[in-house]
Design an enzyme around this catalytic site. Structure first.
Site, PDB file in Angstrom:
ATOM      1  N   CYS A 113       1.012  -1.347  -0.022  1.00 56.96           N
ATOM      2  CA  CYS A 113       0.083  -0.015  -0.058  1.00 56.96           C
ATOM      3  C   CYS A 113       0.735   1.439   0.025  1.00 56.96           C
ATOM      4  CB  CYS A 113      -0.832   0.046   1.133  1.00 56.96           C
ATOM      5  SG  CYS A 113      -1.926  -1.298   1.453  1.00 56.96           S
ATOM      6  N   HIS A 238      -3.138   6.971   1.629  1.00 58.93           N
ATOM      7  CA  HIS A 238      -3.257   5.688   1.361  1.00 58.93           C
ATOM      8  C   HIS A 238      -4.764   5.452   1.518  1.00 58.93           C
ATOM      9  CE1 HIS A 238      -4.216   1.489   0.692  1.00 58.93           C
ATOM     10  NE2 HIS A 238      -4.015   0.866   1.714  1.00 58.93           N
ATOM     11  N   ASN A 268     -10.252   0.085  -1.354  1.00 57.09           N
ATOM     12  CA  ASN A 268      -8.623  -0.143  -1.252  1.00 57.09           C
ATOM     13  C   ASN A 268      -8.120  -0.594  -2.269  1.00 57.09           C
ATOM     14  OD1 ASN A 268      -6.075  -0.580  -0.415  1.00 57.09           O
ATOM     15  ND2 ASN A 268      -6.787  -1.406   1.637  1.00 57.09           N
TER      16      ASN A 268
END
Length: 312
Positions: A113, A238, A268
């Site tokens: 990530c 993020h 995500n």
């Protein structure tokens, strides 16, 4: 040249949209349960014939067009991804082949990530050192490939997509100093492992780490760039979970900043999440050219990397 800058951005998401109602027909969940816990409403899911390098190439082509450049102008391709199926050729080489980029250095960066902000720092360092002239920096992940769609704790989180930036030399630094690091002893809190590989995480551990340990680190990234949090035009964290993004941004003290909340529509998307969200902010005019924006990636390996950039 004394620095490098982001010259242009681009993003891409697959056409298929998976809603919370769709997921409620697959696992024991509901729209209310998902929204209240992670803030996600929809996510985009790539088909079996859409590999990671195709997502990446679409985003990169848009960034090149926005910069007014051709593939021949690029001599470095960096792709941040943790979901590539094959080891060789790497994703960066396949993107270069799709776009017709002649003889670039081509490398993948796997920091999950936090991959895009690591790759962006690497491109900045490389361009400033004179080892490259112009770089394509791409974050691309196909999280649907590594998801157990019967596990309601993880399948509600993920989406697929890509975001890209063209980085080039500039007289004035447009990419601030990176602040990066990791917590290796907690690396198992987020995993993509096994055969076939599957995404799992210790959700509460990640939440506590992100909301308590990361705010002072993000402030230090601003200090390195000599930009006060209250002077930021935007904060692009993020896009993991709205319940992480909002308290982290609040504790940072960026009181005048637009806070990217693309997670609500995209889920995500791992390494794609920051360039995807930033590209959308620029596209809709939420930030202007030259505005200072904090990019801050965190997650897998319990790694983090952040820098203040100037919008193209």
């Amino acid at each position: 040249m004394n620095g490098s800058r982001i010259a242009a951005l681009g993003h891409y998401q697959p056409a298929k949209v998976l809603t919370n109602e769709d997921l409620a027909g697959m696992v024991d969940t509901s729209d209310e349960w998902i929204r209240s816990r992670v803030g996600i409403r929809t996510r985009h899911i790539a088909g079996p014939d859409e590999p990671v390098d195709e997502l990446a190439a679409h985003a990169a082509a848009k960034a090149l067009a926005a910069a007014g450049l051709t593939p021949a102008d690029i001599d470095l391709v960096l792709v941040a991804t943790s979901t590539a199926v094959d080891r060789s050729p790497n994703t960066a080489a396949r993107v270069a082949a799709r776009l017709g980029i002649p003889q670039p250095a081509a490398m993948d960066v796997n920091v999950v990530c936090a991959g895009f902000t690591h790759a962006l720092a690497t491109a900045d360092h490389t361009v400033r050192a004179g080892a490259a002239t112009r770089a394509l920096v791409i974050g691309a992940d196909k999280m649907s490939d590594v998801t157990d769609w019967s596990d309601r704790s993880t399948c509600v989180l993920v989406g697929d997509g890509a975001g890209a930036a063209v980085v080039e030399a500039s007289d004035e630094p447009g990419i601030g100093p990176v602040l990066w690091g990791s917590v290796p002893e907690m690396g198992n809190a987020v995993r993509i492992e096994g055969t076939p590989p599957r995404f799992t995480q210790e959700g509460q551990s990640v939440y506590r780490w992100a909301t308590t340990q990361l705010p002072p680190i993000a402030r230090r990234a601003c200090e390195k760039a000599q930009v006060a949090p209250e002077d930021l035009a935007a904060v692009v964290l993020h896009q993991a979970n709205l319940r992480i993004i909002e308290p982290l941004a609040q504790k940072l003290g960026a009181v005048n900043a637009v806070v990217a909340r693309d997670v609500t529509d995209s889920g995500n998307t791992s390494a794609a999440s920051i360039p995807l969200a930033l590209s959308k902010l620029v596209e809709r005019g939420a930030v202007s050219g030259g505005d200072p924006v904090l990019l801050f990636g965190f997650g897998g390996n319990l790694s983090y990397a952040g820098q203040v950039v100037r919008c193209p």
